[in-house]
Design a protein around this motif. Structure first.
Motif, PDB file in Angstrom:
ATOM      1  N   ARG A   9       0.844  -1.190   0.000  1.00 59.64           N
ATOM      2  CA  ARG A   9       0.000   0.000   0.000  1.00 59.64           C
ATOM      3  C   ARG A   9       0.878   1.238   0.000  1.00 59.64           C
ATOM      4  O   ARG A   9       1.862   1.307   0.727  1.00 59.64           O
ATOM      5  CB  ARG A   9      -0.902   0.030   1.229  1.00 59.64           C
ATOM      6  N   ILE A  10       0.505   2.216  -0.816  1.00 60.37           N
ATOM      7  CA  ILE A  10       1.187   3.508  -0.859  1.00 60.37           C
ATOM      8  C   ILE A  10       0.450   4.426   0.109  1.00 60.37           C
ATOM      9  O   ILE A  10      -0.776   4.541   0.052  1.00 60.37           O
ATOM     10  CB  ILE A  10       1.176   4.104  -2.285  1.00 60.37           C
ATOM     11  N   VAL A  11       1.200   5.075   1.012  1.00 66.26           N
ATOM     12  CA  VAL A  11       0.598   5.931   2.027  1.00 66.26           C
ATOM     13  C   VAL A  11       1.235   7.326   1.985  1.00 66.26           C
ATOM     14  O   VAL A  11       2.323   7.504   1.438  1.00 66.26           O
ATOM     15  CB  VAL A  11       0.751   5.312   3.433  1.00 66.26           C
ATOM     16  N   ASP A  12       0.533   8.295   2.581  1.00 67.53           N
ATOM     17  CA  ASP A  12       1.008   9.679   2.578  1.00 67.53           C
ATOM     18  C   ASP A  12       1.690  10.096   3.871  1.00 67.53           C
ATOM     19  O   ASP A  12       2.294  11.170   3.927  1.00 67.53           O
ATOM     20  CB  ASP A  12      -0.166  10.632   2.319  1.00 67.53           C
ATOM     21  N   ALA A  13       1.600   9.292   4.918  1.00 63.14           N
ATOM     22  CA  ALA A  13       2.155   9.662   6.220  1.00 63.14           C
ATOM     23  C   ALA A  13       3.267   8.696   6.610  1.00 63.14           C
ATOM     24  O   ALA A  13       3.311   7.556   6.140  1.00 63.14           O
ATOM     25  CB  ALA A  13       1.055   9.647   7.274  1.00 63.14           C
ATOM     26  N   TYR A  14       4.153   9.149   7.484  1.00 67.35           N
ATOM     27  CA  TYR A  14       5.225   8.277   7.973  1.00 67.35           C
ATOM     28  C   TYR A  14       4.777   7.460   9.186  1.00 67.35           C
ATOM     29  O   TYR A  14       5.400   6.474   9.537  1.00 67.35           O
ATOM     30  CB  TYR A  14       6.483   9.090   8.308  1.00 67.35           C
ATOM     31  N   ARG A  15       3.695   7.868   9.847  1.00 63.26           N
ATOM     32  CA  ARG A  15       3.104   7.086  10.941  1.00 63.26           C
ATOM     33  C   ARG A  15       1.753   6.591  10.439  1.00 63.26           C
ATOM     34  O   ARG A  15       0.867   7.386  10.132  1.00 63.26           O
ATOM     35  CB  ARG A  15       2.941   7.938  12.185  1.00 63.26           C
ATOM     36  N   CYS A  46       0.178  -9.026   9.252  1.00 61.21           N
ATOM     37  CA  CYS A  46      -0.279  -9.487   7.927  1.00 61.21           C
ATOM     38  C   CYS A  46       0.789  -9.358   6.839  1.00 61.21           C
ATOM     39  O   CYS A  46       0.540  -9.683   5.686  1.00 61.21           O
ATOM     40  CB  CYS A  46      -1.539  -8.723   7.518  1.00 61.21           C
ATOM     41  N   ASP A  47       1.968  -8.871   7.190  1.00 59.50           N
ATOM     42  CA  ASP A  47       3.086  -8.716   6.250  1.00 59.50           C
ATOM     43  C   ASP A  47       2.831  -7.708   5.137  1.00 59.50           C
ATOM     44  O   ASP A  47       3.566  -7.679   4.150  1.00 59.50           O
ATOM     45  CB  ASP A  47       3.500 -10.055   5.630  1.00 59.50           C
ATOM     46  N   ALA A  48       1.777  -6.890   5.284  1.00 60.37           N
ATOM     47  CA  ALA A  48       1.537  -5.842   4.286  1.00 60.37           C
ATOM     48  C   ALA A  48       2.732  -4.887   4.291  1.00 60.37           C
ATOM     49  O   ALA A  48       3.303  -4.590   5.342  1.00 60.37           O
ATOM     50  CB  ALA A  48       0.261  -5.068   4.608  1.00 60.37           C
ATOM     51  N   LYS A  49       3.119  -4.433   3.128  1.00 61.67           N
ATOM     52  CA  LYS A  49       4.230  -3.491   3.000  1.00 61.67           C
ATOM     53  C   LYS A  49       3.626  -2.112   2.771  1.00 61.67           C
ATOM     54  O   LYS A  49       2.945  -1.898   1.770  1.00 61.67           O
ATOM     55  CB  LYS A  49       5.123  -3.901   1.825  1.00 61.67           C
ATOM     56  N   LEU A  50       3.874  -1.191   3.698  1.00 59.93           N
ATOM     57  CA  LEU A  50       3.347   0.164   3.612  1.00 59.93           C
ATOM     58  C   LEU A  50       4.486   1.072   3.172  1.00 59.93           C
ATOM     59  O   LEU A  50       5.474   1.246   3.889  1.00 59.93           O
ATOM     60  CB  LEU A  50       2.773   0.577   4.969  1.00 59.93           C
ATOM     61  N   VAL A  51       4.358   1.621   1.961  1.00 66.65           N
ATOM     62  CA  VAL A  51       5.423   2.418   1.343  1.00 66.65           C
ATOM     63  C   VAL A  51       4.988   3.878   1.304  1.00 66.65           C
ATOM     64  O   VAL A  51       3.889   4.189   0.839  1.00 66.65           O
ATOM     65  CB  VAL A  51       5.699   1.916  -0.104  1.00 66.65           C
ATOM     66  N   HIS A  52       5.858   4.762   1.773  1.00 67.65           N
ATOM     67  CA  HIS A  52       5.545   6.193   1.714  1.00 67.65           C
ATOM     68  C   HIS A  52       5.602   6.644   0.253  1.00 67.65           C
ATOM     69  O   HIS A  52       6.441   6.177  -0.520  1.00 67.65           O
ATOM     70  CB  HIS A  52       6.530   7.011   2.558  1.00 67.65           C
ATOM     71  N   ARG A  53       4.717   7.548  -0.086  1.00 68.14           N
ATOM     72  CA  ARG A  53       4.579   8.037  -1.462  1.00 68.14           C
ATOM     73  C   ARG A  53       5.919   8.538  -2.035  1.00 68.14           C
ATOM     74  O   ARG A  53       6.197   8.370  -3.225  1.00 68.14           O
ATOM     75  CB  ARG A  53       3.539   9.148  -1.513  1.00 68.14           C
ATOM     76  N   ASP A  54       6.761   9.143  -1.209  1.00 67.99           N
ATOM     77  CA  ASP A  54       8.056   9.644  -1.688  1.00 67.99           C
ATOM     78  C   ASP A  54       8.987   8.534  -2.155  1.00 67.99           C
ATOM     79  O   ASP A  54       9.955   8.784  -2.870  1.00 67.99           O
ATOM     80  CB  ASP A  54       8.754  10.466  -0.596  1.00 67.99           C
ATOM     81  N   PHE A  55       8.722   7.293  -1.730  1.00 66.57           N
ATOM     82  CA  PHE A  55       9.579   6.154  -2.072  1.00 66.57           C
ATOM     83  C   PHE A  55       8.915   5.205  -3.073  1.00 66.57           C
ATOM     84  O   PHE A  55       9.443   4.135  -3.344  1.00 66.57           O
ATOM     85  CB  PHE A  55       9.970   5.401  -0.804  1.00 66.57           C
ATOM     86  N   GLU A  56       7.767   5.588  -3.601  1.00 67.94           N
ATOM     87  CA  GLU A  56       7.032   4.731  -4.534  1.00 67.94           C
ATOM     88  C   GLU A  56       7.917   4.410  -5.736  1.00 67.94           C
ATOM     89  O   GLU A  56       8.494   5.303  -6.362  1.00 67.94           O
ATOM     90  CB  GLU A  56       5.756   5.431  -4.982  1.00 67.94           C
ATOM     91  N   GLY A  57       8.033   3.131  -6.058  1.00 64.03           N
ATOM     92  CA  GLY A  57       8.834   2.708  -7.198  1.00 64.03           C
ATOM     93  C   GLY A  57      10.319   2.589  -6.890  1.00 64.03           C
ATOM     94  O   GLY A  57      11.104   2.176  -7.744  1.00 64.03           O
ATOM     95  N   LYS A  58      10.731   2.929  -5.663  1.00 64.57           N
ATOM     96  CA  LYS A  58      12.161   2.865  -5.289  1.00 64.57           C
ATOM     97  C   LYS A  58      12.462   1.707  -4.358  1.00 64.57           C
ATOM     98  O   LYS A  58      13.627   1.364  -4.185  1.00 64.57           O
ATOM     99  CB  LYS A  58      12.578   4.181  -4.619  1.00 64.57           C
ATOM    100  N   VAL A  59      11.415   1.139  -3.741  1.00 67.31           N
ATOM    101  CA  VAL A  59      11.649   0.018  -2.804  1.00 67.31           C
ATOM    102  C   VAL A  59      10.902  -1.202  -3.272  1.00 67.31           C
ATOM    103  O   VAL A  59       9.974  -1.138  -4.024  1.00 67.31           O
ATOM    104  CB  VAL A  59      11.224   0.366  -1.366  1.00 67.31           C
TER     105      VAL A  59
END
Length: 59
Positions: A9-15, A46-59
């Motif tokens: 999931r791509i998220v907008d917050a760091y928390r 659940c092992d979901a990976k939460l990626v901050h929008r600034d790192f989308e496509g980089k991790v």
């Protein structure tokens, strides 16, 4: 039997919070902190990976 890949999931917050979704089929809500260096965090339930929008496509 094929095992499903964990959700990303791509998220907008760091928390962020994760409850696994699906209402009663989810898990207890946990609050997770995304590292400013790594740009993502994985939910211990659940092992979901939460990626901050600034790192989308980089991790």
């Amino acid at each position: 039997m094929v095992t499903q890949a964990p959700e990303t999931r791509i998220v907008d917050a760091y928390r962020v919070a994760c409850d696994g979704g699906d209402g009663a089929l989810g898990h207890p809500r946990v609050w997770l902190q995304i590292s400013h260096e790594k740009g993502y965090v994985e939910c211990p339930y659940c092992d979901a990976k939460l990626v901050h929008r600034d790192f989308e496509g980089k991790v």
